[in-house]
Every structure is written in structure tokens, then in C-alpha cells.
Write an enzyme that holds these catalytic residues in place. Sequence first.
Site, PDB file in Angstrom:
ATOM      1  N   GLU A  95       0.828  -1.201   0.000  1.00 38.81           N
ATOM      2  CA  GLU A  95       0.000   0.000   0.000  1.00 38.81           C
ATOM      3  C   GLU A  95       0.866   1.256   0.000  1.00 38.81           C
ATOM      4  O   GLU A  95       1.783   1.375   0.796  1.00 38.81           O
ATOM      5  CB  GLU A  95      -0.836  -0.069   1.278  1.00 38.81           C
ATOM      6  CG  GLU A  95      -1.782   1.038   1.501  1.00 38.81           C
ATOM      7  CD  GLU A  95      -2.595   0.783   2.780  1.00 38.81           C
ATOM      8  OE1 GLU A  95      -3.285  -0.246   2.851  1.00 38.81           O
ATOM      9  OE2 GLU A  95      -2.520   1.609   3.692  1.00 38.81           O
ATOM     10  N   CYS A 341      -3.544   3.493   7.906  1.00 38.81           N
ATOM     11  CA  CYS A 341      -2.471   2.511   7.845  1.00 38.81           C
ATOM     12  C   CYS A 341      -2.959   1.064   7.638  1.00 38.81           C
ATOM     13  O   CYS A 341      -3.535   0.470   8.519  1.00 38.81           O
ATOM     14  CB  CYS A 341      -1.743   2.649   9.176  1.00 38.81           C
ATOM     15  SG  CYS A 341      -0.347   1.617   9.383  1.00 38.81           S
TER      16      CYS A 341
HETATM   17  N1  SAH Z   1       5.511   1.578  12.374  1.00 39.49           N
HETATM   18  C1  SAH Z   1       5.668   2.990  12.185  1.00 39.49           C
HETATM   19  C2  SAH Z   1       5.090   3.555  10.904  1.00 39.49           C
HETATM   20  C3  SAH Z   1       3.765   3.054  10.417  1.00 39.49           C
HETATM   21  S1  SAH Z   1       2.226   3.664  10.977  1.00 39.49           S
HETATM   22  C4  SAH Z   1       5.118   3.740  13.365  1.00 39.49           C
HETATM   23  O1  SAH Z   1       4.459   3.142  14.192  1.00 39.49           O
HETATM   24  O2  SAH Z   1       5.364   4.946  13.467  1.00 39.49           O
HETATM   25  C5  SAH Z   1       2.138   5.362  10.643  1.00 39.49           C
HETATM   26  C6  SAH Z   1       1.311   6.098  11.712  1.00 39.49           C
HETATM   27  O3  SAH Z   1      -0.092   5.778  11.630  1.00 39.49           O
HETATM   28  C7  SAH Z   1       1.753   5.726  13.125  1.00 39.49           C
HETATM   29  O4  SAH Z   1       1.857   6.895  13.899  1.00 39.49           O
HETATM   30  C8  SAH Z   1       0.603   4.861  13.579  1.00 39.49           C
HETATM   31  O5  SAH Z   1       0.543   4.771  14.968  1.00 39.49           O
HETATM   32  C9  SAH Z   1      -0.578   5.552  12.951  1.00 39.49           C
HETATM   33  N2  SAH Z   1      -1.797   4.751  12.957  1.00 39.49           N
HETATM   34  C10 SAH Z   1      -1.933   3.420  12.991  1.00 39.49           C
HETATM   35  N3  SAH Z   1      -3.230   3.059  13.022  1.00 39.49           N
HETATM   36  C11 SAH Z   1      -3.939   4.197  13.005  1.00 39.49           C
HETATM   37  C12 SAH Z   1      -5.338   4.484  13.030  1.00 39.49           C
HETATM   38  N4  SAH Z   1      -6.256   3.513  13.063  1.00 39.49           N
HETATM   39  N5  SAH Z   1      -5.726   5.783  13.025  1.00 39.49           N
HETATM   40  C13 SAH Z   1      -4.803   6.772  12.959  1.00 39.49           C
HETATM   41  N6  SAH Z   1      -3.467   6.561  12.936  1.00 39.49           N
HETATM   42  C14 SAH Z   1      -3.049   5.291  12.961  1.00 39.49           C
END
Ligand code: SAH
Length: 349
Positions: A95, A341
Site C-alpha cells: 500500500e 495505515c
Molecule cells: N511503524 C511505524 C510507521 C507506520 S504507521 C510507526 O508506528 O510509526 C504510521 C502512523 O499511523 C503511526 O503513527 C501509527 O501509529 C498511525 N496509525 C496506525 N493506526 C492508526 C489508526 N487507526 N488511526 C490513525 N493513525 C493510525
Amino acid sequence: MENNKKNIFDLTHEELKAALNEMKQQPFRAKQLCDWIYKKLIFDPEQMLNLSKNLRETVSNGFSWYLPEIEHVAHSKSDNSYKFLLKTNDGKLIESIFMTDKGRSTICVSCMIGCPLRCKFCATGSQIGFVRMLTPAEIAGQVLVTLRYMKEKGLAQRVSSIVFMGMGEPLINKEAVKKSIYLLTHPECFALSPSRISVSTAGFGPGIAAFIEKTGVRLAVSLHFPTNKLRSQYMPVNKKFPLEDLIAELKKVKLKKRDYILIEYLLLGGINDSIRHAQQLQKLISNLKVKVNLIPYNPTETFPAEASSEEVINNFARYLHKKGIFTSVRRSKGLDVDGGCGQFALKKQ
Ligand code: SAH
């Protein structure tokens, strides 16, 4: 013997020169090949017209020319983002999101298929699980393939910035991510300044500071919860690398003059969004050079929390502002096409 061939999109400029040397070709051919690939976005050696037929055949047969292919594109009208699903050579889906805003474009790339961290609120880890790491070619390739699509359709001309905020934890796929950053920043390759690349980590352990020093990219940290009790409950990685270790590691990060660490803070209604949490957060980061980005929760099917209300988000932001911390609120990108994500890939998988 296709599988033993080096993928040309995985090779640094130096590695490409060495491989060409082994094929009895001149090293300057590396520059020509990189020009076609990274500057002209031509991925098929047959179309590289300033190379002799003989050379085209040699490189065509001598390397693998694998990049993931576009499987599906969804456009979100509300924020003009394009969500791409790319298909790998083993039939998996990657993605990536291409966001355009006032002439600037940002690409959000994935570094894994799935993720082993299993943060409770995240669709990638909690619903897809971990499938596999992506290769440097598959990571940098997301930029090449999506930009070419956007250019061909007249939707964007260049990339202003790249964020590693798609599927996966960059610090767990560190070597491939580093190499993809090399490919995206090397002057003979994609040639984007490292200051235009941000890597977001859930705080996976020591080595964050060294990674930033080595790559020169900007750092974002998914802090999300201001106490170990809360953070460990929703982000299992915190049990291994608790907040005190994470903050100590962040203190080691060498920042350039005007640079800062971006602290990402997901607001979950009634869970981590009170003024008391804002106080705890402010205290936790008070000795760091940071900006805070508040992220409204994008609901996923397996995590029954609610996004915080506008009023709660504004109060949280106002508190941090008053304490002198620059704070912004993320506008959801691609939400109406399942832009959270991992959520898009999940629906199509
Ligand atoms: N593993 C890395 C990068 C991937 S996620 C990290 O954790 O930073 C990118 C961002 O999207 C992260 O800040 C993550 O916590 C956030 N994220 C994940 N699920 C989400 C959701 N359901 N709603 C909003 N942000 C989310």
C-alpha cells in the site's frame, strides 16, 4: 536462473558499476542506466534508446528488472490523495499513498507487508499480522512506480517529500530501509534531499539515533501514550522499550539547526485525550526539541475505540501550545478510501 540475477532496482550506484564491470561494460554506463530509471522513470531496458542494442541485451539478460506493479488506484475527492495497491512478484499487496496539495506532493510508503508490532489500534499489525519484509527495490519502487503513474496522467510532476508511514516498522527492516533511502537520495539516483524524507517509528529500540545520523532523514515517533501503563497496553513494543529508554534514545538524536523530532500522538476518545494526559505528555517531552502532531483516530474494525471530539482535540492542542510546544492536528488523508495505515490493503487482500 532468473532468481540468481541481481535486481537492478536493488543496487546502489557503486554496486551497479561493479556489476557492469563483471559484465565487461564501462562503469559510466551506470550513470546512463540510473538516468533512465530514476530521472526519466523508464523501467524497461528496451526503451533506453541511447544504449546500443548489444548493451540493452546484456543488461536485459544480466539483471532482474523487477518492480511491483500497479494493481489498483483509488482517488479520494475530499483531499485529492491517490491510494495505490501495488502487487509484488509473489502476489502480495503493498500500500502506498500519493498526496497532492497546492503543487506539493508527498508519498507515503510501506516498508513491510503487514507488521509484527501489533499495536492494538492499527489495522496493519492487528488484522494483517506480519507477512514479510520489503526489499529496497520494493520500497524505493513505490516512489518510482506511483510517480510515473501520476506524471503520465498529468496529476503530479515531482515528489516534494516521502514519509515512511505506511505499513510496517522501518527500524525492524533497517538495512532495506537504509538502502531504499540511499536510492532515493543519491545524486545519481532519485536525488531527493534526505531532509525531505521522514521515517516514523513506533520506538523500536536503541539504534534510532544512529539510524538518523547515518541517513540524515527526519524522525517521527509514534509516542501516542504518555505513561508506560497505557502505552504497554496498546503498543506491545513498549514492554521491550519503555518510555524512559525511548526518551533517552531520542535525546541522543543529533538534530540539524532548524530540525526537530515530530512526536505523533493518536487521540483515542476517553483513553489518552484528557488534559491530564496532555500534562503528562508535556512533561515527558519537555527536554526534547519537538513538534507534536495530533492524529485523530481512524476507526478500524477490530479496535472499538472512538475518535476524540473536535472540542477535546482543540483543548489538548491548546494546552500544549500554551506550554510553548508547536502542535498541529493531522487532517485525515484518504480517509474516504480507507486511508488508515493498512486499511486499504486489508479490504483488497
Ligand atoms: N511503524 C511505524 C510507521 C507506520 S504507521 C510507526 O508506528 O510509526 C504510521 C502512523 O499511523 C503511526 O503513527 C501509527 O501509529 C498511525 N496509525 C496506525 N493506526 C492508526 C489508526 N487507526 N488511526 C490513525 N493513525 C493510525
